[in-house]
Write a protein that holds these residues in place. Structure first.
Motif, PDB file in Angstrom:
ATOM      1  N   MET A   1      19.583  46.121  59.693  1.00  0.00           N
ATOM      2  CA  MET A   1      20.750  45.627  58.959  1.00  0.00           C
ATOM      3  C   MET A   1      20.328  45.246  57.543  1.00  0.00           C
ATOM      4  SD  MET A   1      23.352  42.472  59.926  1.00  0.00           S
ATOM      5  CE  MET A   1      22.222  41.142  59.536  1.00  0.00           C
ATOM      6  N   GLY A   2      21.066  45.722  56.521  1.00  0.00           N
ATOM      7  CA  GLY A   2      20.771  45.364  55.150  1.00  0.00           C
ATOM      8  C   GLY A   2      21.199  43.946  54.853  1.00  0.00           C
ATOM      9  N   GLU A   3      21.148  43.583  53.590  1.00  0.00           N
ATOM     10  CA  GLU A   3      21.574  42.249  53.201  1.00  0.00           C
ATOM     11  C   GLU A   3      23.015  42.019  53.624  1.00  0.00           C
ATOM     12  OE1 GLU A   3      22.107  39.428  49.244  1.00  0.00           O
ATOM     13  OE2 GLU A   3      21.877  41.592  49.038  1.00  0.00           O
ATOM     14  N   ALA A   4      23.273  40.870  54.233  1.00  0.00           N
ATOM     15  CA  ALA A   4      24.615  40.543  54.732  1.00  0.00           C
ATOM     16  C   ALA A   4      25.164  39.341  53.978  1.00  0.00           C
ATOM     17  CB  ALA A   4      24.567  40.245  56.225  1.00  0.00           C
ATOM     18  N   VAL A   5      26.372  39.486  53.451  1.00  0.00           N
ATOM     19  CA  VAL A   5      27.032  38.414  52.722  1.00  0.00           C
ATOM     20  C   VAL A   5      28.480  38.344  53.187  1.00  0.00           C
ATOM     21  CG1 VAL A   5      27.720  37.511  50.472  1.00  0.00           C
ATOM     22  CG2 VAL A   5      25.571  38.782  50.705  1.00  0.00           C
ATOM     23  N   LEU A   6      28.936  37.148  53.522  1.00  0.00           N
ATOM     24  CA  LEU A   6      30.333  36.939  53.873  1.00  0.00           C
ATOM     25  C   LEU A   6      31.043  36.264  52.707  1.00  0.00           C
ATOM     26  CD1 LEU A   6      32.673  36.948  55.943  1.00  0.00           C
ATOM     27  CD2 LEU A   6      31.877  34.677  56.678  1.00  0.00           C
ATOM     28  N   TYR A   7      31.980  36.976  52.092  1.00  0.00           N
ATOM     29  CA  TYR A   7      32.813  36.416  51.033  1.00  0.00           C
ATOM     30  C   TYR A   7      34.082  35.869  51.683  1.00  0.00           C
ATOM     31  CZ  TYR A   7      29.761  39.027  47.865  1.00  0.00           C
ATOM     32  OH  TYR A   7      28.676  39.517  47.184  1.00  0.00           O
ATOM     33  N   HIS A   8      34.405  34.631  51.393  1.00  0.00           N
ATOM     34  CA  HIS A   8      35.516  33.996  52.102  1.00  0.00           C
ATOM     35  C   HIS A   8      36.261  33.012  51.205  1.00  0.00           C
ATOM     36  CE1 HIS A   8      33.404  30.096  52.419  1.00  0.00           C
ATOM     37  NE2 HIS A   8      32.311  30.839  52.509  1.00  0.00           N
ATOM     38  N   GLY A   9      37.492  32.730  51.600  1.00  0.00           N
ATOM     39  CA  GLY A   9      38.266  31.685  50.944  1.00  0.00           C
ATOM     40  C   GLY A   9      38.032  30.361  51.636  1.00  0.00           C
ATOM     41  N   GLU A  10      38.893  29.392  51.347  1.00  0.00           N
ATOM     42  CA  GLU A  10      38.810  28.107  52.046  1.00  0.00           C
ATOM     43  C   GLU A  10      38.970  28.343  53.551  1.00  0.00           C
ATOM     44  OE1 GLU A  10      37.956  25.349  50.693  1.00  0.00           O
ATOM     45  OE2 GLU A  10      38.140  25.934  48.592  1.00  0.00           O
ATOM     46  N   PRO A  11      38.366  27.491  54.384  1.00  0.00           N
ATOM     47  CA  PRO A  11      38.456  27.694  55.835  1.00  0.00           C
ATOM     48  C   PRO A  11      39.864  27.429  56.370  1.00  0.00           C
ATOM     49  CG  PRO A  11      37.270  25.664  55.333  1.00  0.00           C
ATOM     50  CD  PRO A  11      37.470  26.374  54.029  1.00  0.00           C
ATOM     51  N   ASN A  12      40.682  28.441  56.276  1.00  0.00           N
ATOM     52  CA  ASN A  12      42.043  28.436  56.793  1.00  0.00           C
ATOM     53  C   ASN A  12      42.416  29.891  57.030  1.00  0.00           C
ATOM     54  OD1 ASN A  12      44.555  27.409  57.574  1.00  0.00           O
ATOM     55  ND2 ASN A  12      45.403  27.624  55.523  1.00  0.00           N
ATOM     56  N   GLY A  13      43.327  30.138  57.950  1.00  0.00           N
ATOM     57  CA  GLY A  13      43.740  31.499  58.206  1.00  0.00           C
ATOM     58  C   GLY A  13      42.556  32.388  58.563  1.00  0.00           C
ATOM     59  N   ALA A  14      42.558  33.606  58.032  1.00  0.00           N
ATOM     60  CA  ALA A  14      41.546  34.591  58.400  1.00  0.00           C
ATOM     61  C   ALA A  14      40.123  34.135  58.082  1.00  0.00           C
ATOM     62  CB  ALA A  14      41.844  35.911  57.693  1.00  0.00           C
ATOM     63  N   SER A  15      39.942  33.443  56.963  1.00  0.00           N
ATOM     64  CA  SER A  15      38.591  32.984  56.610  1.00  0.00           C
ATOM     65  C   SER A  15      38.068  31.980  57.625  1.00  0.00           C
ATOM     66  CB  SER A  15      38.590  32.368  55.205  1.00  0.00           C
ATOM     67  OG  SER A  15      38.712  33.362  54.209  1.00  0.00           O
ATOM     68  N   LEU A  16      38.933  31.122  58.136  1.00  0.00           N
ATOM     69  CA  LEU A  16      38.496  30.144  59.128  1.00  0.00           C
ATOM     70  C   LEU A  16      38.054  30.839  60.415  1.00  0.00           C
ATOM     71  CD1 LEU A  16      38.050  27.349  60.250  1.00  0.00           C
ATOM     72  CD2 LEU A  16      40.520  27.127  60.609  1.00  0.00           C
ATOM     73  N   ILE A  51      38.284  50.366  47.288  1.00  0.00           N
ATOM     74  CA  ILE A  51      39.423  50.610  48.169  1.00  0.00           C
ATOM     75  C   ILE A  51      39.137  50.124  49.584  1.00  0.00           C
ATOM     76  CG2 ILE A  51      38.739  52.941  48.872  1.00  0.00           C
ATOM     77  CD1 ILE A  51      41.723  53.697  48.672  1.00  0.00           C
ATOM     78  N   ALA A  52      37.854  50.061  49.956  1.00  0.00           N
ATOM     79  CA  ALA A  52      37.498  49.587  51.296  1.00  0.00           C
ATOM     80  C   ALA A  52      37.989  48.168  51.533  1.00  0.00           C
ATOM     81  CB  ALA A  52      35.983  49.655  51.492  1.00  0.00           C
ATOM     82  N   LEU A  53      38.130  47.396  50.469  1.00  0.00           N
ATOM     83  CA  LEU A  53      38.575  46.013  50.612  1.00  0.00           C
ATOM     84  C   LEU A  53      40.023  45.918  51.068  1.00  0.00           C
ATOM     85  CD1 LEU A  53      37.087  44.516  47.320  1.00  0.00           C
ATOM     86  CD2 LEU A  53      36.063  44.561  49.589  1.00  0.00           C
ATOM     87  N   ASP A  54      40.806  46.934  50.759  1.00  0.00           N
ATOM     88  CA  ASP A  54      42.241  46.850  50.998  1.00  0.00           C
ATOM     89  C   ASP A  54      42.716  47.721  52.145  1.00  0.00           C
ATOM     90  OD1 ASP A  54      42.634  44.998  49.031  1.00  0.00           O
ATOM     91  OD2 ASP A  54      43.135  46.447  47.486  1.00  0.00           O
ATOM     92  N   LEU A  55      41.800  48.237  52.940  1.00  0.00           N
ATOM     93  CA  LEU A  55      42.212  49.071  54.053  1.00  0.00           C
ATOM     94  C   LEU A  55      42.858  48.249  55.167  1.00  0.00           C
ATOM     95  CD1 LEU A  55      39.277  51.630  54.351  1.00  0.00           C
ATOM     96  CD2 LEU A  55      41.585  52.022  53.491  1.00  0.00           C
ATOM     97  N   GLY A  56      42.527  46.973  55.272  1.00  0.00           N
ATOM     98  CA  GLY A  56      43.087  46.112  56.300  1.00  0.00           C
ATOM     99  C   GLY A  56      44.475  45.631  55.925  1.00  0.00           C
ATOM    100  N   ILE A  57      45.124  44.994  56.874  1.00  0.00           N
ATOM    101  CA  ILE A  57      46.487  44.506  56.648  1.00  0.00           C
ATOM    102  C   ILE A  57      46.521  42.990  56.462  1.00  0.00           C
ATOM    103  CG2 ILE A  57      47.499  46.400  57.947  1.00  0.00           C
ATOM    104  CD1 ILE A  57      47.877  44.380  60.275  1.00  0.00           C
ATOM    105  N   GLU A  58      45.349  42.367  56.391  1.00  0.00           N
ATOM    106  CA  GLU A  58      45.275  40.917  56.450  1.00  0.00           C
ATOM    107  C   GLU A  58      45.520  40.237  55.106  1.00  0.00           C
ATOM    108  OE1 GLU A  58      42.869  38.798  59.881  1.00  0.00           O
ATOM    109  OE2 GLU A  58      41.586  39.485  58.251  1.00  0.00           O
ATOM    110  N   GLY A  59      45.668  41.008  54.042  1.00  0.00           N
ATOM    111  CA  GLY A  59      45.846  40.385  52.738  1.00  0.00           C
ATOM    112  C   GLY A  59      44.531  39.871  52.209  1.00  0.00           C
ATOM    113  N   GLU A  60      44.564  38.652  51.688  1.00  0.00           N
ATOM    114  CA  GLU A  60      43.365  38.074  51.070  1.00  0.00           C
ATOM    115  C   GLU A  60      42.434  37.470  52.119  1.00  0.00           C
ATOM    116  OE1 GLU A  60      42.603  38.345  47.862  1.00  0.00           O
ATOM    117  OE2 GLU A  60      44.468  39.350  47.314  1.00  0.00           O
ATOM    118  N   GLY A  61      42.034  38.293  53.069  1.00  0.00           N
ATOM    119  CA  GLY A  61      41.128  37.849  54.121  1.00  0.00           C
ATOM    120  C   GLY A  61      39.681  37.949  53.695  1.00  0.00           C
ATOM    121  N   PRO A  62      38.767  37.488  54.543  1.00  0.00           N
ATOM    122  CA  PRO A  62      37.342  37.508  54.207  1.00  0.00           C
ATOM    123  C   PRO A  62      36.793  38.930  54.225  1.00  0.00           C
ATOM    124  CG  PRO A  62      37.630  36.847  56.471  1.00  0.00           C
ATOM    125  CD  PRO A  62      39.007  36.942  55.885  1.00  0.00           C
ATOM    126  N   VAL A  63      35.681  39.119  53.545  1.00  0.00           N
ATOM    127  CA  VAL A  63      35.022  40.426  53.480  1.00  0.00           C
ATOM    128  C   VAL A  63      33.548  40.224  53.823  1.00  0.00           C
ATOM    129  CG1 VAL A  63      34.461  42.422  52.059  1.00  0.00           C
ATOM    130  CG2 VAL A  63      36.612  41.193  51.676  1.00  0.00           C
TER     131      VAL A  63
END
Length: 262
Positions: A1-16, A51-63
């Motif tokens: 596995m290469g370098e892994a980074v989780l980009y997230h918003g405040e812990p609510n909704g999908a990020s939580l 474009i890979a960021l927007d393939l999901g339907i979750e909106g501003e979810g974590p990546v």
């Protein structure tokens, strides 16, 4: 596995959901908070195919970015983390129970999460989005690949509110709370028996509704008690501790598209 980074918003909704799943697994993955209302999710470093960021339907979810590849959708990410950790118990081993959990999660992500995101955004994010100057807003939304997601940003910026959509969203929050109440009626502690992704994803979208739609919880004591149990779960406590604001459950960003099929 290469370098892994989780980009997230405040812990609510999908990020939580994903932050709590990561805490439950104990995996060593770097967590980097980003300012969702500044459009930061659409300018992540090192991604050759945005474009890979927007393939999901979750909106501003974590990546989750691993070796330069972007992965989205909170339920799928929670599954991935659980399996990457060798199975830490977030998914049932039994085939039927696993199917049942995923069906529950689909109900939550297709019905509750768009409704909660709409109500949450109207309550907490609309004023901030509306205040973005026109030129900066055009640049922000111009970086969004998904037409659907861009449209939700634009609706919040313009202040267009559909009363029928609001009423429908309130009804869907009420229905989700009742669904939890019914599931917990046999005395179980967790929604699917053992604690699972179903508890994480449901809590992540429902907990923030307690202050916005209190009527949904007024006569549902089992759901309120379950929310309290999930909030006390160590992985959720850890996820919430990553907040950069005092009330992360009141922090919202444009979310999933409203289900057009009811």
């Amino acid at each position: 596995m290469g370098e892994a980074v989780l980009y997230h918003g405040e812990p609510n909704g999908a990020s939580l959901t994903v932050l709590a799943a990561l805490a439950e697994t104990g995996l060593d993955i770097s967590c980097r908070p980003i300012e969702l209302l500044a459009g930061a999710r659409h300018h992540l470093p090192g991604l050759a195919e945005p474009i890979a960021l927007d393939l999901g339907i979750e909106g501003e979810g974590p990546v989750l970015v691993i070796g330069g590849e972007a992965m989205t959708e909170s339920v799928f990410l929670a599954q991935y983390l659980d399996e990457l950790a060798g199975g830490c118990g977030l998914q049932p081993d039994d085939a039927y129970a696993h199917w049942d959990m995923l069906m529950w999660c689909r109900q939550i992500t297709e019905r509750l999460s768009p409704a909660a995101a709409l109500l949450g955004n109207l309550a907490s994010a609309q004023a901030a989005i509306a205040a973005i100057p026109a030129d900066r807003f055009a640049a922000l939304t111009g970086a969004i690949v998904s037409d659907d997601l861009r449209g939700r940003w634009q609706a919040l910026h313009s202040g267009v509110v559909d009363p029928a959509q609001v009423a429908d969203s309130e009804a869907k929050v009420d229905a989700a709370a009742q669904r939890c109440e019914d599931k917990l009626a046999d005395g179980r502690d967790w929604l699917m028996g053992p604690f699972s992704i179903a508890d994480l994803v449901t809590y992540s979208w429902l907990a923030g509704m307690e202050s916005i739609r209190p009527a949904a919880f007024a006569c549902r004591p089992l759901t309120r008690a379950w929310l309290a149990r999930v909030a006390a779960r160590p992985c959720v406590v850890t996820a919430l501790s990553l907040a950069t604001v005092s009330e992360p459950l009141r922090s919202w960003a444009p979310g999933p598209e409203i289900n057009r099929w009811g």
